[in-house]
Design a protein around this motif. Sequence first.
Motif, PDB file in Angstrom:
ATOM      1  N   VAL A  50      -2.497  -1.287  18.200  1.00  0.00           N
ATOM      2  CA  VAL A  50      -1.804  -1.043  16.884  1.00  0.00           C
ATOM      3  C   VAL A  50      -0.754  -2.355  16.735  1.00  0.00           C
ATOM      4  N   ILE A  51      -0.906  -3.241  15.860  1.00  0.00           N
ATOM      5  CA  ILE A  51      -0.120  -4.446  15.663  1.00  0.00           C
ATOM      6  C   ILE A  51       0.330  -4.269  14.191  1.00  0.00           C
ATOM      7  N   ALA A  52       1.385  -5.150  13.800  1.00  0.00           N
ATOM      8  CA  ALA A  52       1.689  -5.316  12.416  1.00  0.00           C
ATOM      9  C   ALA A  52       1.567  -6.654  11.648  1.00  0.00           C
ATOM     10  N   ALA A  53       1.444  -6.877  10.553  1.00  0.00           N
ATOM     11  CA  ALA A  53       1.410  -7.969   9.959  1.00  0.00           C
ATOM     12  C   ALA A  53       2.050  -7.629   8.172  1.00  0.00           C
ATOM     13  N   PRO A  54       2.748  -8.560   7.770  1.00  0.00           N
ATOM     14  CA  PRO A  54       3.496  -8.432   6.902  1.00  0.00           C
ATOM     15  C   PRO A  54       3.066  -8.409   5.262  1.00  0.00           C
ATOM     16  N   ASN A  55       3.349  -7.723   4.408  1.00  0.00           N
ATOM     17  CA  ASN A  55       3.097  -8.011   2.893  1.00  0.00           C
ATOM     18  C   ASN A  55       4.063  -8.101   2.088  1.00  0.00           C
ATOM     19  N   LYS A  56       4.160  -8.374   0.995  1.00  0.00           N
ATOM     20  CA  LYS A  56       5.344  -8.667   0.102  1.00  0.00           C
ATOM     21  C   LYS A  56       6.064  -7.405  -0.332  1.00  0.00           C
ATOM     22  N   VAL A  57       5.263  -6.625  -0.821  1.00  0.00           N
ATOM     23  CA  VAL A  57       5.874  -5.199  -1.104  1.00  0.00           C
ATOM     24  C   VAL A  57       6.730  -4.537  -0.024  1.00  0.00           C
ATOM     25  N   TRP A  58       6.131  -4.579   1.260  1.00  0.00           N
ATOM     26  CA  TRP A  58       6.743  -4.005   2.158  1.00  0.00           C
ATOM     27  C   TRP A  58       8.116  -5.018   2.736  1.00  0.00           C
ATOM     28  N   ALA A  59       7.574  -6.359   2.444  1.00  0.00           N
ATOM     29  CA  ALA A  59       8.886  -7.381   2.899  1.00  0.00           C
ATOM     30  C   ALA A  59      10.138  -6.913   2.140  1.00  0.00           C
ATOM     31  N   LYS A  60      10.066  -6.844   0.530  1.00  0.00           N
ATOM     32  CA  LYS A  60      11.016  -6.770  -0.295  1.00  0.00           C
ATOM     33  C   LYS A  60      11.700  -5.269   0.035  1.00  0.00           C
ATOM     34  N   LYS A  61      11.115  -4.337   0.641  1.00  0.00           N
ATOM     35  CA  LYS A  61      11.863  -3.049   0.919  1.00  0.00           C
ATOM     36  C   LYS A  61      12.632  -3.397   2.280  1.00  0.00           C
ATOM     37  N   VAL A  62      12.174  -4.344   3.038  1.00  0.00           N
ATOM     38  CA  VAL A  62      12.928  -4.386   4.214  1.00  0.00           C
ATOM     39  C   VAL A  62      14.237  -5.396   3.971  1.00  0.00           C
ATOM     40  N   PHE A  63      13.709  -6.263   3.094  1.00  0.00           N
ATOM     41  CA  PHE A  63      14.985  -7.293   2.595  1.00  0.00           C
ATOM     42  C   PHE A  63      14.865  -7.492   1.311  1.00  0.00           C
ATOM     43  N   PRO A  64      15.652  -6.308   0.531  1.00  0.00           N
ATOM     44  CA  PRO A  64      15.711  -6.210  -0.752  1.00  0.00           C
ATOM     45  C   PRO A  64      16.499  -7.353  -1.209  1.00  0.00           C
ATOM     46  N   ASP A  65      17.563  -7.987  -0.736  1.00  0.00           N
ATOM     47  CA  ASP A  65      18.240  -9.010  -1.255  1.00  0.00           C
ATOM     48  C   ASP A  65      17.661 -10.370  -1.263  1.00  0.00           C
ATOM     49  N   LEU A  66      16.646 -10.736  -0.796  1.00  0.00           N
ATOM     50  CA  LEU A  66      15.876 -11.889  -0.610  1.00  0.00           C
ATOM     51  C   LEU A  66      14.870 -11.983  -1.757  1.00  0.00           C
ATOM     52  N   GLU A  67      14.576 -13.122  -2.263  1.00  0.00           N
ATOM     53  CA  GLU A  67      13.555 -13.375  -3.158  1.00  0.00           C
ATOM     54  C   GLU A  67      12.079 -13.080  -2.448  1.00  0.00           C
ATOM     55  N   GLU A  68      11.024 -12.730  -3.218  1.00  0.00           N
ATOM     56  CA  GLU A  68       9.761 -12.135  -2.753  1.00  0.00           C
ATOM     57  C   GLU A  68       9.191 -12.937  -1.521  1.00  0.00           C
TER      58      GLU A  68
ATOM     59  N   ASP B 162      10.653 -15.430   0.192  1.00  0.00           N
ATOM     60  CA  ASP B 162      11.584 -15.481   1.472  1.00  0.00           C
ATOM     61  C   ASP B 162      11.563 -14.317   2.031  1.00  0.00           C
ATOM     62  N   ALA B 163      11.715 -13.016   1.549  1.00  0.00           N
ATOM     63  CA  ALA B 163      11.490 -11.779   2.147  1.00  0.00           C
ATOM     64  C   ALA B 163      10.208 -11.569   3.000  1.00  0.00           C
ATOM     65  N   TYR B 164       8.911 -12.193   2.399  1.00  0.00           N
ATOM     66  CA  TYR B 164       8.001 -11.928   3.350  1.00  0.00           C
ATOM     67  C   TYR B 164       8.013 -12.999   4.605  1.00  0.00           C
ATOM     68  N   GLU B 165       8.376 -14.346   4.425  1.00  0.00           N
ATOM     69  CA  GLU B 165       8.673 -15.044   5.511  1.00  0.00           C
ATOM     70  C   GLU B 165       9.633 -14.508   6.691  1.00  0.00           C
ATOM     71  N   ALA B 166      10.800 -13.746   6.004  1.00  0.00           N
ATOM     72  CA  ALA B 166      11.738 -12.953   6.929  1.00  0.00           C
ATOM     73  C   ALA B 166      11.061 -11.946   8.024  1.00  0.00           C
ATOM     74  N   LEU B 167      10.306 -11.280   7.013  1.00  0.00           N
ATOM     75  CA  LEU B 167       9.425 -10.187   7.721  1.00  0.00           C
ATOM     76  C   LEU B 167       8.513 -10.640   8.987  1.00  0.00           C
ATOM     77  N   TRP B 168       7.807 -11.745   8.520  1.00  0.00           N
ATOM     78  CA  TRP B 168       7.093 -12.449   9.614  1.00  0.00           C
ATOM     79  C   TRP B 168       7.755 -12.885  10.717  1.00  0.00           C
ATOM     80  N   ASP B 169       9.084 -13.428  10.555  1.00  0.00           N
ATOM     81  CA  ASP B 169       9.839 -13.898  11.672  1.00  0.00           C
ATOM     82  C   ASP B 169      10.120 -12.772  12.427  1.00  0.00           C
ATOM     83  N   ALA B 170      10.635 -11.650  11.761  1.00  0.00           N
ATOM     84  CA  ALA B 170      11.170 -10.551  12.216  1.00  0.00           C
ATOM     85  C   ALA B 170      10.121 -10.001  13.324  1.00  0.00           C
ATOM     86  N   ILE B 171       8.740  -9.989  12.782  1.00  0.00           N
ATOM     87  CA  ILE B 171       7.660  -9.087  13.371  1.00  0.00           C
ATOM     88  C   ILE B 171       7.354 -10.094  14.713  1.00  0.00           C
TER      89      ILE B 171
END
Length: 411
Positions: A143-161, A163-172
Amino acid sequence: MAKIELLEKYAKLVVEVGVNVQKDQLVVVNASTETREFVRLIVKAAYNAGAKRVTVQWSDAYVSRYGYDGMSIETLEEIPEYTIQKSQYFIDQGGCVISIASPITGVNEGVDSLKMQKAGIAHMKAFKFVSDYVMGNGTQWSVIAAPNKVWAKKVFPDLEENDAYEALWDAILKASRVTETNDPIKEWANHNERLLSHNAILNGYQFESLHFTNDLGTDLIVELVNNHVWAGGGEHSEKGTYFNPNIPTEENFTMPYKLGVNGKVVATKPLDYQGNLIEDFWFEFKDGKVVNYGAKKNKETLKRLLEFDEGSTYLGEVALLSHDSPISNSGILFLNTLFDENASCHLALGRAYPMNLKGGTKMTEKELADAGSNQSMVHSDFMFGSADMQIEGTQKDGTKVRIFKDGDFVI
Ligand code: ZN
Ligand code: ZN
């Protein structure tokens, strides 16, 4: 390094270290449409590793949601025979399974909960032979993970969609130990060696109990079942192929004795239960059972979890994690268990894993219960590790051994 090369590194890690695809093996990829670009890289990497055939089983969270809305309960409970045959085919062929988590947080909000429950139970029953096969390590799975924009916005609510998506990729990627400069495959070999050596040491001690303390007020004694098994890191499939069930993973975990937990534990991270964040909460245990608890936020949700069934007020897992790990150091709350439970020492309310007991996977439910293993419909991990966590183990003869000093292993 361009982003695409980094993602290729990750895909190669998933294929070679996650499931460890063997020459001429079938590969099944369970993925949502949100992750299609990354799935293409996985498929390519799997063929490069010698896969005979790679089959992607697509799902789409919105399509499923519309299904809940539009179908009758009877239809939802009806599992088409061909879907069962398809799974049977993959089992017969010895295929390995990659599952890519990419939750669309809140997508099922407002769905009739009876429908979801009935559909879920019907699905669980029809595909029990698959989960038994996979969970019993009949084949390699990961089991592994990859981001999507909805999830990313929940994790990084202050970022624009975006940017949040890229930030979640980096974090993963960081959490999965994939960086621009490293060789993640080598990195994982070292990481696994560390996890396995801790398993071996802990299994050798066969501690009777663990005593957790920190300045936040945790002072908890967790007894372990006799013949418990510490697990974590890579595992072997029935055919003997080494694989990693989770990327990332940081934990060494085992089975608490259901009736042997006493004292207080204070959580160090919020707990997401059914889409609600429970914050600043604590439990008091007596003889294994939660006898008192509190939460600064969403105490009602916590009550629902505890009242789910008899087993949800008892523990089913105790996991040790070094406070110094990529996930923990990121300080990010991923709102997904694959990551959040790997950030900190944790306990789980509810079901225990039979694999954490010698011979447990071959035992009946009654035999497991008699051995002190907790049973429940839920398994809910909550984090209580901290930088000042101290853990002392007590052996059967009363000898005490320091296991953690200031949040990290000393054995
Ligand atoms: Zn765990
Ligand atoms: Zn768990």
